[in-house]
Scaffold this motif. Structure first.
Motif, PDB file in Angstrom:
ATOM      1  N   ARG A  18       0.757  -1.163  -0.031  1.00 59.06           N
ATOM      2  CA  ARG A  18      -0.005  -0.002  -0.220  1.00 59.06           C
ATOM      3  C   ARG A  18       0.847   1.232  -0.220  1.00 59.06           C
ATOM      4  O   ARG A  18       1.742   1.350   0.768  1.00 59.06           O
ATOM      5  N   SER A  20       1.345   4.586   0.915  1.00 58.29           N
ATOM      6  CA  SER A  20       0.462   5.620   1.594  1.00 58.29           C
ATOM      7  C   SER A  20       1.492   6.795   1.894  1.00 58.29           C
ATOM      8  O   SER A  20       2.481   6.506   2.013  1.00 58.29           O
ATOM      9  N   TRP A  23      -0.587  13.667   2.882  1.00 59.33           N
ATOM     10  CA  TRP A  23      -1.660  14.251   2.027  1.00 59.33           C
ATOM     11  C   TRP A  23      -1.011  15.360   1.140  1.00 59.33           C
ATOM     12  O   TRP A  23      -1.292  15.704   0.086  1.00 59.33           O
ATOM     13  N   THR A  39      -5.055   9.511  -6.426  1.00 63.97           N
ATOM     14  CA  THR A  39      -4.985   9.189  -4.928  1.00 63.97           C
ATOM     15  C   THR A  39      -6.206   8.689  -4.259  1.00 63.97           C
ATOM     16  O   THR A  39      -7.158   9.384  -4.971  1.00 63.97           O
ATOM     17  N   LYS A  41      -8.241   9.172  -0.380  1.00 61.17           N
ATOM     18  CA  LYS A  41      -7.786   9.597   1.106  1.00 61.17           C
ATOM     19  C   LYS A  41      -8.087   8.373   2.081  1.00 61.17           C
ATOM     20  O   LYS A  41      -8.979   7.650   2.132  1.00 61.17           O
ATOM     21  N   LEU A  42      -7.139   8.359   3.116  1.00 57.59           N
ATOM     22  CA  LEU A  42      -7.187   7.324   3.977  1.00 57.59           C
ATOM     23  C   LEU A  42      -7.432   7.809   5.122  1.00 57.59           C
ATOM     24  O   LEU A  42      -8.340   7.403   5.957  1.00 57.59           O
ATOM     25  N   LEU A  46      -3.335  11.256   5.646  1.00 56.69           N
ATOM     26  CA  LEU A  46      -2.942  10.469   4.749  1.00 56.69           C
ATOM     27  C   LEU A  46      -3.591  10.106   3.533  1.00 56.69           C
ATOM     28  O   LEU A  46      -4.785  10.063   3.569  1.00 56.69           O
ATOM     29  N   ARG A  47      -2.916   9.883   2.365  1.00 57.47           N
ATOM     30  CA  ARG A  47      -3.473   9.455   1.185  1.00 57.47           C
ATOM     31  C   ARG A  47      -2.810   8.330   0.688  1.00 57.47           C
ATOM     32  O   ARG A  47      -1.741   7.988   1.060  1.00 57.47           O
ATOM     33  N   CYS A  48      -3.360   7.493  -0.298  1.00 56.54           N
ATOM     34  CA  CYS A  48      -2.622   6.481  -0.877  1.00 56.54           C
ATOM     35  C   CYS A  48      -2.713   6.473  -2.368  1.00 56.54           C
ATOM     36  O   CYS A  48      -3.745   6.983  -2.785  1.00 56.54           O
ATOM     37  N   ASN A  53      -4.730   0.122  -1.866  1.00 52.32           N
ATOM     38  CA  ASN A  53      -5.428   0.050  -0.524  1.00 52.32           C
ATOM     39  C   ASN A  53      -6.046  -1.091  -0.152  1.00 52.32           C
ATOM     40  O   ASN A  53      -6.601  -1.511   0.928  1.00 52.32           O
ATOM     41  N   CYS A  59      -0.882  -0.440  -8.261  1.00 55.56           N
ATOM     42  CA  CYS A  59      -0.815   1.011  -8.426  1.00 55.56           C
ATOM     43  C   CYS A  59      -1.297   1.601  -9.582  1.00 55.56           C
ATOM     44  O   CYS A  59      -1.129   0.948 -10.604  1.00 55.56           O
TER      45      CYS A  59
END
Length: 119
Positions: A18, A20, A23, A39, A41-42, A46-48, A53, A59
């Protein structure tokens, strides 16, 4: 002539981890460069990268098939975790996790290289 970048025939990190990151690395934040549209939002901080995820991971920025010819479509704009995961350590020894992932798809292990020449 130098050896080709070993990442261009692998891509396993892009389908294993993942990705991450903070942001503020996304381009919708001042000074960010990672395309925010790629991306998710986590949480508040954080984003990934999309596609990393949940299983199966892949990816959204990976082009090609792992184990074949692959490349990152946002290589110059990739997030910190991608920049900080080298194929080789600073001393030229192969990244052990890289070799583990490469073995999963039948690629040979990376060999040591001269220090300072890591991909």
């Amino acid at each position: 002539m130098s050896d080709p970048n070993p990442c261009l025939d692998c891509g396993m990190c892009c389908v294993h981890f993942r990705v991450s990151f903070y942001w503020g690395e996304a381009d919708d934040a001042p000074g960010g460069c990672v395309p925010a549209g790629l991306t998710e939002k986590l949480n508040l901080h954080l984003r990934c990268m999309q596609g990393t995820n949940a299983e199966p991971r892949r990816c959204v920025a990976l082009e090609g098939q792992p184990g074949g010819r692959v490349f990152c479509t946002i290589y110059d704009r990739r997030p910190t975790p991608c920049r900080e995961f080298p194929s080789h350590e600073a001393d030229g020894s192969p990244n052990g996790k890289c070799n583990e992932l490469r073995a999963q798809i039948g690629l040979p292990p990376l060999r040591p290289i001269a220090a300072g020449q890591a991909a």
